[in-house]
Design a protein around this motif. Structure first.
Motif, PDB file in Angstrom:
ATOM      1  N   GLU A 174       0.819  -1.199   0.000  1.00  0.00           N
ATOM      2  CA  GLU A 174       0.000   0.000   0.000  1.00  0.00           C
ATOM      3  C   GLU A 174       0.867   1.269   0.000  1.00  0.00           C
ATOM      4  O   GLU A 174       0.383   2.350  -0.262  1.00  0.00           O
ATOM      5  CB  GLU A 174      -0.916   0.001   1.228  1.00  0.00           C
ATOM      6  N   ALA A 175       2.125   1.123   0.338  1.00  0.00           N
ATOM      7  CA  ALA A 175       3.002   2.291   0.390  1.00  0.00           C
ATOM      8  C   ALA A 175       3.700   2.444  -0.945  1.00  0.00           C
ATOM      9  O   ALA A 175       4.627   1.737  -1.258  1.00  0.00           O
ATOM     10  CB  ALA A 175       4.027   2.116   1.505  1.00  0.00           C
ATOM     11  N   THR A 176       3.219   3.340  -1.764  1.00  0.00           N
ATOM     12  CA  THR A 176       3.715   3.431  -3.135  1.00  0.00           C
ATOM     13  C   THR A 176       4.347   4.776  -3.461  1.00  0.00           C
ATOM     14  O   THR A 176       4.898   4.936  -4.535  1.00  0.00           O
ATOM     15  CB  THR A 176       2.561   3.192  -4.123  1.00  0.00           C
ATOM     16  N   MET A 177       4.278   5.745  -2.556  1.00  0.00           N
ATOM     17  CA  MET A 177       4.808   7.070  -2.853  1.00  0.00           C
ATOM     18  C   MET A 177       5.926   7.391  -1.885  1.00  0.00           C
ATOM     19  O   MET A 177       5.871   7.037  -0.699  1.00  0.00           O
ATOM     20  CB  MET A 177       3.686   8.122  -2.735  1.00  0.00           C
ATOM     21  N   GLU A 178       6.966   8.035  -2.389  1.00  0.00           N
ATOM     22  CA  GLU A 178       8.129   8.316  -1.557  1.00  0.00           C
ATOM     23  C   GLU A 178       7.780   9.182  -0.359  1.00  0.00           C
ATOM     24  O   GLU A 178       8.411   9.091   0.691  1.00  0.00           O
ATOM     25  CB  GLU A 178       9.219   8.977  -2.395  1.00  0.00           C
ATOM     26  N   GLU A 179       6.759  10.043  -0.492  1.00  0.00           N
ATOM     27  CA  GLU A 179       6.417  10.907   0.622  1.00  0.00           C
ATOM     28  C   GLU A 179       5.610  10.174   1.684  1.00  0.00           C
ATOM     29  O   GLU A 179       5.374  10.704   2.767  1.00  0.00           O
ATOM     30  CB  GLU A 179       5.661  12.149   0.139  1.00  0.00           C
ATOM     31  N   ASP A 180       5.147   8.963   1.389  1.00  0.00           N
ATOM     32  CA  ASP A 180       4.399   8.175   2.354  1.00  0.00           C
ATOM     33  C   ASP A 180       5.352   7.749   3.472  1.00  0.00           C
ATOM     34  O   ASP A 180       6.396   7.147   3.218  1.00  0.00           O
ATOM     35  CB  ASP A 180       3.815   6.937   1.662  1.00  0.00           C
ATOM     36  N   PRO A 181       5.041   8.031   4.746  1.00  0.00           N
ATOM     37  CA  PRO A 181       5.961   7.693   5.837  1.00  0.00           C
ATOM     38  C   PRO A 181       6.210   6.191   5.961  1.00  0.00           C
ATOM     39  O   PRO A 181       7.297   5.775   6.380  1.00  0.00           O
ATOM     40  CB  PRO A 181       5.265   8.260   7.079  1.00  0.00           C
ATOM     41  N   ILE A 182       5.220   5.377   5.603  1.00  0.00           N
ATOM     42  CA  ILE A 182       5.416   3.928   5.686  1.00  0.00           C
ATOM     43  C   ILE A 182       6.395   3.477   4.614  1.00  0.00           C
ATOM     44  O   ILE A 182       7.285   2.652   4.859  1.00  0.00           O
ATOM     45  CB  ILE A 182       4.075   3.183   5.556  1.00  0.00           C
ATOM     46  N   PHE A 183       6.240   4.023   3.409  1.00  0.00           N
ATOM     47  CA  PHE A 183       7.174   3.686   2.329  1.00  0.00           C
ATOM     48  C   PHE A 183       8.590   4.077   2.724  1.00  0.00           C
ATOM     49  O   PHE A 183       9.537   3.297   2.563  1.00  0.00           O
ATOM     50  CB  PHE A 183       6.758   4.416   1.051  1.00  0.00           C
ATOM     51  N   ALA A 184       8.747   5.272   3.289  1.00  0.00           N
ATOM     52  CA  ALA A 184      10.068   5.721   3.710  1.00  0.00           C
ATOM     53  C   ALA A 184      10.622   4.822   4.811  1.00  0.00           C
ATOM     54  O   ALA A 184      11.818   4.507   4.839  1.00  0.00           O
ATOM     55  CB  ALA A 184       9.992   7.172   4.197  1.00  0.00           C
ATOM     56  N   ALA A 185       9.740   4.377   5.704  1.00  0.00           N
ATOM     57  CA  ALA A 185      10.185   3.522   6.808  1.00  0.00           C
ATOM     58  C   ALA A 185      10.672   2.171   6.306  1.00  0.00           C
ATOM     59  O   ALA A 185      11.724   1.687   6.724  1.00  0.00           O
ATOM     60  CB  ALA A 185       9.056   3.339   7.819  1.00  0.00           C
ATOM     61  N   PHE A 186       9.913   1.551   5.370  1.00  0.00           N
ATOM     62  CA  PHE A 186      10.362   0.224   4.947  1.00  0.00           C
ATOM     63  C   PHE A 186      11.606   0.312   4.073  1.00  0.00           C
ATOM     64  O   PHE A 186      12.452  -0.599   4.069  1.00  0.00           O
ATOM     65  CB  PHE A 186       9.225  -0.602   4.319  1.00  0.00           C
ATOM     66  N   LYS A 187      11.783   1.426   3.357  1.00  0.00           N
ATOM     67  CA  LYS A 187      13.035   1.590   2.610  1.00  0.00           C
ATOM     68  C   LYS A 187      14.216   1.738   3.568  1.00  0.00           C
ATOM     69  O   LYS A 187      15.314   1.230   3.308  1.00  0.00           O
ATOM     70  CB  LYS A 187      12.945   2.806   1.695  1.00  0.00           C
ATOM     71  N   ALA A 188      13.979   2.428   4.702  1.00  0.00           N
ATOM     72  CA  ALA A 188      15.039   2.571   5.700  1.00  0.00           C
ATOM     73  C   ALA A 188      15.382   1.218   6.321  1.00  0.00           C
ATOM     74  O   ALA A 188      16.554   0.913   6.572  1.00  0.00           O
ATOM     75  CB  ALA A 188      14.615   3.564   6.785  1.00  0.00           C
ATOM     76  N   VAL A 189      14.350   0.379   6.550  1.00  0.00           N
ATOM     77  CA  VAL A 189      14.594  -0.951   7.106  1.00  0.00           C
ATOM     78  C   VAL A 189      15.367  -1.812   6.115  1.00  0.00           C
ATOM     79  O   VAL A 189      16.340  -2.493   6.468  1.00  0.00           O
ATOM     80  CB  VAL A 189      13.257  -1.629   7.480  1.00  0.00           C
TER      81      VAL A 189
END
Length: 227
Positions: A32-47
């Motif tokens: 569901e996290a498909t946009m770079e500005e989405d905090p969840i997307f940013a979080a899983f990329k950091a993980v």
């Protein structure tokens, strides 16, 4: 001494005990996290970045068993597939993953119990693959409303008997995309929870190969059963 270590291998304190409630919340799936500005997307990329850049780790640990017993010691990890829990004091147990299996060595009774790593929740921590979406992991950017924390929750829907694991990271001050592993919470199929909190973790140290070996206590006299 209460014998509360067997659940560790089927289920293996988080950052702080209040975070346990976060595991019960529905965590948004990664897809569901498909946009770079989405905090969840940013979080899983950091993980994913953390796992990609972390090959080994050395830290102190504090473990809270389902019985309430608290133990501590040192933990060593080398990805893929290797981890060692050295318990402090007179605890007659050792836990070692040697790249293939997770071994619980009981020096008190002279017994070794083995589980394939892929049959334990620790496979998320120790696996070679850092594709969280493929592993079916879910990410929460600020569990409990704490913006410092990122949580990753994993459960194998096809094998519920393996239990679940929730891994907790802390964002580095001034570097929100850089994470520090703080610990994990594991719940087994019987809803028994084991908490492990890491202390003073060191990333990518050189670790000796002998850490992934152990003296087999089977056949040794009780007098010689030492770690």
């Amino acid at each position: 001494m209460k014998r509360a270590f067997a659940p560790l291998l089927l289920s293996l304190s988080v950052f702080f005990s209040g975070m346990a409630a976060a595991q019960e919340a529905e965590l948004p799936p990664l897809e569901e996290a498909t946009m770079e500005e989405d905090p969840i997307f940013a979080a899983f990329k950091a993980v994913e970045r953390y796992f990609r850049e972390t090959q080994s780790l050395k830290a102190g640990f504090v473990q809270h068993a389902p019985s309430g017993e608290i133990t501590s010691g040192m933990v060593y990890m080398a990805r893929p597939g290797r981890i060692r829990f050295d318990y402090a004091g007179d605890v007659p147990f050792l836990v070692v993953a040697d790249g293939e299996a997770l071994n619980l060595i009981d020096y008190e009774v002279g017994q070794v119990t083995r589980w394939p790593i892929d049959d334990t929740p620790l496979r998320l921590l120790l696996g070679r693959d850092v594709d969280l979406a493929r592993l079916g992991a879910q990410v929460q950017a600020a569990p409990g409303g704490d913006e410092r924390i990122v949580a990753v929750h994993a459960r194998d829907e096809n094998r519920p008997e393996l239990g679940t694991i929730t891994i907790f990271f802390e964002r580095r001050a001034g570097e929100p995309d850089t994470l520090t592993l703080k610990g994990w919470l594991v719940k087994d199929a019987q809803a028994q929870e084991t908490y492990v909190e890491l202390v003073d973790a060191i990333l990518n140290p050189e670790l000796e190969k002998k850490l992934w070996t152990f003296e087999d206590p089977r056949g040794l006299s009780k007098r010689r059963r030492t770690r």
